[in-house]
Design an enzyme around this catalytic site. Structure first.
Site, short mmCIF file in Angstrom:
data_model
loop_
_atom_site.label_atom_id
_atom_site.label_comp_id
_atom_site.label_asym_id
_atom_site.label_seq_id
_atom_site.Cartn_x
_atom_site.Cartn_y
_atom_site.Cartn_z
N GLU A 257 0.81 -1.21 0.00
CA GLU A 257 0.00 0.00 0.00
C GLU A 257 0.86 1.28 0.00
OE1 GLU A 257 -3.30 0.52 -0.44
OE2 GLU A 257 -2.69 2.62 -0.39
N THR A 302 -5.53 1.83 -5.62
CA THR A 302 -5.17 0.41 -5.46
C THR A 302 -5.81 -0.46 -6.53
OG1 THR A 302 -5.28 0.79 -3.08
CG2 THR A 302 -5.08 -1.49 -3.79
N HIS A 417 -1.32 3.24 4.74
CA HIS A 417 -2.29 4.05 4.00
C HIS A 417 -2.42 5.43 4.63
CE1 HIS A 417 -5.98 5.35 2.06
NE2 HIS A 417 -5.89 4.33 1.24
N ASP A 476 1.68 -0.02 -4.91
CA ASP A 476 0.52 0.17 -5.80
C ASP A 476 0.48 1.55 -6.44
OD1 ASP A 476 -0.22 1.41 -3.40
OD2 ASP A 476 -2.24 0.56 -3.35
N HIS A 477 0.85 2.59 -5.67
CA HIS A 477 0.81 3.97 -6.19
C HIS A 477 1.53 4.86 -5.19
CE1 HIS A 477 -2.28 4.48 -3.16
NE2 HIS A 477 -2.90 3.43 -3.66
C1 GP9 Z 1 -8.98 -0.35 0.40
C2 GP9 Z 1 -7.57 -0.29 -0.04
C3 GP9 Z 1 -7.07 1.13 -0.09
O1 GP9 Z 1 -9.55 -1.61 0.33
O2 GP9 Z 1 -7.37 -0.96 -1.21
O3 GP9 Z 1 -7.41 1.72 -1.24
P1 GP9 Z 1 -6.76 3.05 -1.86
O4 GP9 Z 1 -7.36 4.18 -1.10
O5 GP9 Z 1 -5.28 3.00 -1.69
O6 GP9 Z 1 -7.15 2.98 -3.26
MN MN Z 2 -3.65 1.90 -2.35
#
Ligand code: GP9
Ligand code: MN
Length: 655
Positions: A257, A302, A417, A476-477
């Site tokens: 994440e 994500t 996150h 992921d980003h």
């Molecule tokens: C939520 C997680 C976070 O299930 O994938 O999502 P994001 O905010 O990073 O897209």
């Molecule tokens: Mn994410």
């Protein structure tokens, strides 16, 4: 005497009320532009456009009140409030995403409702009441000075409308002069807001969305032929040294994440490494670690990364594919491998409706989805969006071990996150000291994630899965948006974040561990779209017949570049940011800018081809050799009591 009378009459007219309303609205919007949005104003014309762009919207919308004789003020106040609300929603959204709200985002909000609460709260402040002061002032004025004011005639709206349209056309004309094809090349929402304003942007967005949904209806099977030809011309053949080297092995993907590549080998001022486990993996020589690898996500964050990795298609320019295009036909990795004897499963400590995953995973062909319902979501186990990474991996092990092998699985971590806050008992790692609490927290939560990963790897080694499993880890980003660039300059020890440094901050780490295969640090440029062909080739699956846009990172012919979803571009020689070409090493503008124009054509074509596939749902017209189209209705995720591949059952559909 007469003069005073005139003044009095003037003061009490609805037109005066209207003018006050527009002026207050204009000032408020302009203040918001200056305070909240980083729109990259380059020249005086842009400054001027930014200043005038709220006028046409103000005249047009607030002026609607003039159409009613009886309720003029009331209507104007309501419209002012609605516009203020729209502006404020954009402000809160921008504080996190550095982007503006679009129609698909609103659709997402419905799906993700309730779970975004915590993030949204941390993005709001009591001072934000400022963005509603004009509405409050109008209410006070309507109840006092203008209490008795009455409308003279309705014709005035016609004049106002004419005036609004003239101002808008003047605005658009100047904007097109500074940025030709502004309306057609809308890769970047910042541009539209900068030139035409936040409100006009929303109108354009609504129009664009109506256009895209009609695209699918109008598409035909001949549309796929152009894409097929493009794909054939760009196919990268596998490297024989690696093709099939992981044949029959299990696969574990781990989505890290918000994890950016600058963290690898980063040391805190006291010399402490933030992510010692990931650092050691990068240098162990038995893992491929890609250090010029970029995320290519858009608003779907994500879920966009998941989409890229498993379809090798680009996500949408607006909104999440997972939300807006979950009813499309796909030929995704879980389905491909499912037809080769693999069992597929996702493990995620959040509820299955988030990002519409429960619907989209069926279209991708996932057999099982272990969502929050399978985990112990006790208060001490959860933070932010769901399970903390340590208990998450720990509890996942027995579910993973229960899968029939070979398996293809995806783990989506959550702890790192935004806003990256940790419970005290979960960390003793020092927070950063960079004058920005979000940036400071990031080091703690990344360190926690690193420890959780080590624990996961140890568990895989202990139960013997490690030696028969390909493990792919990817960020992921980005986690720290441009809003934190001031602190990021301190983190990186540079005077300021230049466009090329900012592009480099979009790097995320990619690791591929293949048992028995020597790895090492890989410098080739690539992006998330490239991972699927790389993995399938390792597993001995040729990708020639699939419609995909990535190029195998381990192939000798790998194309050495990556594009971003907003149309920017990176390669060893050139970084393109907002249409300008830079030397990636010095950060300076390259001489002879026009010499690089072909890059623009290359990336526009690539994105257009991919967008055509997704927007027109073109894969419904195409079946790769040896692939059997899947029926999403055969997949259901019924929770711990009945989660398994089911015979045809009624679908609920989430949209
Ligand atoms: C939520 C997680 C976070 O299930 O994938 O999502 P994001 O905010 O990073 O897209
Ligand atoms: Mn994410």
């Amino acid at each position: 005497m007469e003069k005073v009378g005139l003044l009095k009459r003037f003061e009490k007219s609805h037109i005066t009320f209207f003018v006050i309303a527009v002026v207050l609205f204009w000032i408020k919007t302009y203040a918001a532009y200056q305070i909240e949005f980083k729109l990259g104003i380059d020249n005086n014309l842009q400054k001027f456009l930014l200043a005038i762009n709220p006028i046409s919207s103000g005249l047009f919308f607030i002026g609607l009140g003039l159409l009613s004789k009886k309720h003029t003020k009331k209507i104007m106040i309501i419209i002012n409030f609605v516009l203020s609300f729209l502006l404020y929603a954009n402000i809160v959204y921008y504080r996190f995403f550095n982007d503006f709200i679009t129609v698909p985002v609103i659709m997402q909000a419905k799906t993700n409702a309730g779970q975004l609460g915590d993030s949204a709260n941390s993005l709001m402040s009591p001072l934000d009441i400022f963005y509603f002061t004009d509405t409050l002032i109008l209410i006070v004025l309507a109840l006092t000075i203008f209490k008795k004011a009455s409308a003279k005639n309705r014709k005035s709206y016609k004049i106002v409308l004419l005036f609004a349209v003239t101002v808008f056309l003047f605005n658009l004309g100047l904007a097109e002069k500074d940025r030709p094809q502004l309306l057609t090349r809308s890769f970047d929402r910042n541009y539209l807001v900068k030139y035409l304003g936040a409100y006009n942007f929303t109108i354009l967005d609504v129009i664009q969305n109506i256009k895209t949904s009609s695209q699918r209806a109008l598409a035909s099977s001949s549309d796929i032929t152009t894409v097929e030809n493009y794909r054939k011309a760009h196919y990268t053949a596998p490297n024989p040294a690696y093709f099939g080297k992981a044949k029959g092995m299990n696969v574990i993907y781990v989505s890290l994440e918000s994890f950016q590549n600058f963290m690898i080998d980063y040391k805190m001022p006291n010399g402490q490494e933030v992510t010692p486990f990931l650092n050691s993996l990068a240098h162990d020589g038995n893992t491929f670690y890609f250090d010029n690898f970029y995320h290519q996500t858009g608003q779907g964050k994500t879920s966009d990364a998941e989409f890229l990795m498993e379809n090798s298609l680009y996500p949408l320019n607006q909104g999440a594919v997972f939300i807006n295009k979950a009813q499309n036909t796909y030929q995704a990795t879980p389905a491909i491998l499912g037809q080769k004897g693999y069992t597929s499963a996702v493990f995620h400590g959040n509820y299955k409706t988030f990002w519409n995953r429960n619907v989209m995973y069926r279209a991708l062909g996932y057999d099982q989805f272990f969502d929050a319902e399978y985990y112990n979501m006790s208060p001490e186990n959860i933070k932010n969006y769901g399970m903390k990474d340590k208990p998450y991996f720990q509890e996942s092990m027995s579910m993973l071990e229960g899968l029939k092998q070979p398996f293809y699985t995806k783990f989506i971590t959550l702890s790192n996150h935004f806003p990256f806050e940790m419970d005290k008992q979960d960390t003793n790692f020092p927070a950063g000291d960079f004058g920005d609490s979000v940036v400071n927290n990031y080091f703690q939560s990344a360190h926690y994630m690193d420890e959780a990963l080590k624990q996961f790897f140890d568990a895989l080694k202990a139960d013997g899965l490690y030696d028969k499993t390909v493990i792919v880890l990817y960020g992921d980003h980005y986690g720290l948006s441009e809003n934190h660039n001031k602190a990021m300059a301190k983190v990186l020890g540079v005077p300021k974040i230049t466009p090329t440094i900012n592009a480099k901050l979009q790097e995320v780490p990619l690791y591929i561990h293949v048992p028995g295969v020597k790895g090492g640090v890989q410098h080739q440029f690539g992006g998330e779209v490239d991972v699927r062909p790389t993995l399938l080739h390792l597993l001995g699956v040729d990708t020639k017949d699939y419609i995909e846009f990535g190029s195998d990172l381990l192939s000798k012919d790998h194309r050495n570049w990556a594009l971003f979803r907003n149309g920017d571009y990176v390669s060893p020689q050139v970084t393109e940011v907002s249409g300008k070409f830079y030397n990636p090493d010095t950060g300076e503008l390259l001489p002879n800018q026009s010499a690089y124009k072909s890059i623009n054509d290359k990336i526009s074509t690539e994105l257009q081809m991919s967008d055509a596939v997704v927007n027109k749902d073109l894969l419904r017209f195409y079946t790769p050799k040896g692939f059997k189209p899947i029926d999403p209705n055969e997949y259901q995720y019924l929770g711990p009591k009945g989660n398994t591949k089911q015979p045809k059952v009624q679908t609920t559909g989430a949209q």
